[in-house]
Design an enzyme around this catalytic site. Structure first.
Site, PDB file in Angstrom:
ATOM      1  N   ASP A 180       0.920  -1.139   0.000  1.00 24.19           N
ATOM      2  CA  ASP A 180       0.000   0.000   0.000  1.00 24.19           C
ATOM      3  C   ASP A 180       0.953   1.181   0.000  1.00 24.19           C
ATOM      4  O   ASP A 180       1.589   1.465   1.022  1.00 24.19           O
ATOM      5  CB  ASP A 180      -0.875   0.008   1.251  1.00 24.19           C
ATOM      6  CG  ASP A 180      -1.847   1.169   1.221  1.00 24.19           C
ATOM      7  OD1 ASP A 180      -1.399   2.311   0.988  1.00 24.19           O
ATOM      8  OD2 ASP A 180      -3.050   0.953   1.419  1.00 24.19           O
ATOM      9  N   HIS A 181       1.097   1.846  -1.130  1.00 26.34           N
ATOM     10  CA  HIS A 181       2.221   2.792  -1.228  1.00 26.34           C
ATOM     11  C   HIS A 181       2.082   3.953  -0.241  1.00 26.34           C
ATOM     12  O   HIS A 181       3.062   4.621   0.056  1.00 26.34           O
ATOM     13  CB  HIS A 181       2.432   3.255  -2.675  1.00 26.34           C
ATOM     14  CG  HIS A 181       1.492   4.311  -3.144  1.00 26.34           C
ATOM     15  ND1 HIS A 181       0.214   4.035  -3.554  1.00 26.34           N
ATOM     16  CD2 HIS A 181       1.640   5.645  -3.280  1.00 26.34           C
ATOM     17  CE1 HIS A 181      -0.374   5.162  -3.921  1.00 26.34           C
ATOM     18  NE2 HIS A 181       0.475   6.161  -3.764  1.00 26.34           N
ATOM     19  N   HIS A 243      -5.725   2.951   1.156  1.00 28.65           N
ATOM     20  CA  HIS A 243      -4.970   4.101   1.662  1.00 28.65           C
ATOM     21  C   HIS A 243      -5.663   4.837   2.810  1.00 28.65           C
ATOM     22  O   HIS A 243      -5.034   5.183   3.804  1.00 28.65           O
ATOM     23  CB  HIS A 243      -4.714   5.109   0.537  1.00 28.65           C
ATOM     24  CG  HIS A 243      -4.137   4.510  -0.709  1.00 28.65           C
ATOM     25  ND1 HIS A 243      -3.188   3.516  -0.685  1.00 28.65           N
ATOM     26  CD2 HIS A 243      -4.379   4.767  -2.025  1.00 28.65           C
ATOM     27  CE1 HIS A 243      -2.860   3.197  -1.937  1.00 28.65           C
ATOM     28  NE2 HIS A 243      -3.573   3.929  -2.762  1.00 28.65           N
TER      29      HIS A 243
HETATM   30  C1  BG6 Z   1      -3.491   4.859  -6.266  1.00 29.53           C
HETATM   31  C2  BG6 Z   1      -4.838   4.952  -6.904  1.00 29.53           C
HETATM   32  O1  BG6 Z   1      -3.436   3.770  -5.399  1.00 29.53           O
HETATM   33  O2  BG6 Z   1      -3.212   6.052  -5.549  1.00 29.53           O
HETATM   34  C3  BG6 Z   1      -4.909   6.160  -7.814  1.00 29.53           C
HETATM   35  O3  BG6 Z   1      -5.102   3.773  -7.639  1.00 29.53           O
HETATM   36  C4  BG6 Z   1      -4.488   7.401  -7.098  1.00 29.53           C
HETATM   37  O4  BG6 Z   1      -6.208   6.310  -8.352  1.00 29.53           O
HETATM   38  C5  BG6 Z   1      -3.165   7.211  -6.343  1.00 29.53           C
HETATM   39  O5  BG6 Z   1      -4.346   8.438  -8.045  1.00 29.53           O
HETATM   40  C6  BG6 Z   1      -2.858   8.393  -5.470  1.00 29.53           C
HETATM   41  O6  BG6 Z   1      -1.566   8.272  -4.956  1.00 29.53           O
HETATM   42  P1  BG6 Z   1      -0.710   9.529  -4.518  1.00 29.53           P
HETATM   43  O7  BG6 Z   1       0.541   8.951  -3.961  1.00 29.53           O
HETATM   44  O8  BG6 Z   1      -0.500  10.364  -5.726  1.00 29.53           O
HETATM   45  O9  BG6 Z   1      -1.539  10.269  -3.486  1.00 29.53           O
END
Ligand code: BG6
Length: 490
Positions: A180-181, A243
């Protein structure tokens, strides 16, 4: 720095590898966080020579890496570790090539197997790939093996469980690294440090002192090129199931007994167990779904979601979700947690606001004749930092009050690692702390599923919002009911 390892990247010609994985590997290399001996094996459907693959990695690093190539000699040292093999991942015979590249590397360098399989491919291939890895004998060799997978894992609890059962025929829970980045973001990791390394916060971190918590992840981009996935997923599955709930867990968890992966996962899981579940009927009162309409963003006209390329013109998919959540345990009883996330909103921002309760009696007043609450704001993206909003005397006045901010910026002086850098590094060294445990995935789906079903049955209205705004009016009403309002993002 870890022991020598090999990493097989399935989907090596895809978007994730290009935008995130290669740049992250290069930054790790430049920061001396990779061991001297390693091998990256790119696997893709398209035929490529090693040389062509290496050129594609170079392009990706030039375009997307926060650390740029400074000299050719160090680039050559880095890129010589990259090889490529073409494979149809659904064809078991194609795994022979992968196997011989891994074993070739281990024999050539006389190293113990430490094999990472990164599945940067569509989730419906997770089970097939892990099954085929096992069939070729890569599932049960001695040494270390790890599987790295991306969200979404399934599209509801049952499908996620099925995938999990399938991959667990080859990999154990301890070998599965679910990315989960958001958990790789510096300031998300900092939440625990701020909470548990400062004696001033923990005594206040509960329902006695906190009025509400707000978690925002807003984006200005629309659906972009991802309609095929997004129009089926929607914001609830795309952002909330993972997230948003991860950030909630980080804010709500009890202090772990030790800074050990299991202890941290245990506490996070308990948060989800305490999260109040809504029935399909109740969802209408607590969760708002919205979809963007045309509007102006950064001075440019943008189309409605339904007019985007490859989106069904009658699509009911939500591009925005706001919700009022409750964590029904002793610490958080009665405290509303407001979350909101959406595309085509007013700004790109991820932040968490902790709003403290008001003073029991006001001695001082600001110009609106009240006293603004104290806020602790954790900014995650694009600014990284924390600031506290306090009340202080307005200079020159007798006893008029104004809000002041004490600020710390985490990424102003120097760039901080990208989420993928720290996560790939953790996977290489075998630290699962900032990865998602299966039970987190399962409980998150159990929370999401009734809401999703209610919307699929059209039980609750889809609200529209103009692009460039902060979501539909009902997202504001959700807070107004409790006498709260969304704090503007900073
Ligand atoms: C991803 C989603 O996991 O996270 C995307 O699939 C989204 O739809 C993205 O744009 C948002 O990530 P960050 O790091 O730019 O907030």
């Amino acid at each position: 720095v870890s022991e020598p390892f090999s990493m097989v990247i399935f989907g090596a010609t895809g978007d994730l590898a290009k935008r995130k994985l290669f740049p992250a590997l290069f930054s790790l290399y430049m920061n001396k966080l990779l061991p001297p001996t390693f091998r990256i094996i790119g696997v893709g459907r398209r035929p490529r020579t090693h040389e062509q693959f290496r050129e594609a990695v170079r392009k990706s690093v030039d375009e997307f890496s926060r650390i740029k190539v400074a000299d050719e000699a160090s680039w050559q040292q880095f890129i010589k570790n990259f090889t490529y093999t073409v494979a149809d991942v659904t064809n078991p015979a194609d795994y022979e090539g992968i196997k011989s590249l891994i074993e070739g590397f281990e024999t050539e360098h006389g190293v113990e197997p430490c094999r990472l399989f990164y599945l940067a491919v569509a989730p419906d291939l997770f089970a097939t790939v892990s099954h085929n890895l096992k069939a070729i004998g890569l599932g049960d060799t001695r040494g270390v093996k790890r599987l790295i997978i991306e969200k979404p894992i399934g599209n509801d609890f049952l499908s996620a469980k099925e995938i999990d059962e399938q991959i667990k025929q080859t990999f154990t829970e301890k070998e599965i690294y679910r990315i989960d980045h958001y958990l790789g973001k510096e300031m998300v990791q900092n939440i625990n440090v701020i909470r548990f390394a400062n004696s001033i916060f923990e005594p206040l971190w509960n329902h006695h002192h906190i009025a509400c918590v707000q978690i925002t992840a807003s984006e200005t981009v629309g659906v972009e090129e991802r309609a095929a996935y997004y129009d089926r997923a929607g914001a609830l599955r795309d952002m909330v199931q993972n997230h948003m709930l991860q950030m909630l867990m980080m804010v709500c968890m009890e202090p772990p007994s030790r800074l050990k992966t299991e202890a941290i996962h245990d506490e996070k899981i308990k948060v989800l167990r305490s999260l109040r579940q809504y029935t399909e009927e109740e969802a209408g009162a607590y969760v708002v779904r919205g979809q963007y309409q045309a509007g102006i963003l950064n001075g440019k006209a943008v189309p409605a979601y339904r007019d985007e390329k490859n989106v069904d013109s009658a699509s009911e998919t939500e591009t925005f979700v706001a919700a009022k959540l409750y964590v029904d345990n002793l610490r958080w009883a009665g405290v509303p947690f407001y979350i909101r996330t959406g595309k085509r909103m007013g700004a790109k921002a991820t932040e968490i606001v902790i709003q403290f309760k008001e003073m029991p009696k006001n001695l001082y007043f600001n110009k609106n004749n009240d006293l603004g609450p104290n806020l602790l704001v954790i900014t995650i993206n694009p600014d990284e930092g924390i600031h506290m909003v306090l009340n202080a005397k307005k200079p020159g006045s007798d006893n008029q009050i104004m809000p002041i901010a004490m600020e710390f910026c985490n990424n102003c002086e120097q760039g901080t690692p990208e989420a993928y850098e720290s996560l790939i590094h953790d996977a290489i060294v075998g630290d699962q702390t900032f990865f998602t445990h299966w039970e987190e995935v399962a409980l998150a789906w159990e929370f999401i599923d009734p809401i999703r079903r209610a919307w699929d049955r059209n039980l609750h209205k889809l609200h529209f919002y103009e692009s460039g705004t902060w979501g539909p009016a009902s997202a504001h009403a959700l807070l107004a009911e409790e006498g709260h309002h969304w704090w503007p993002v900073t």
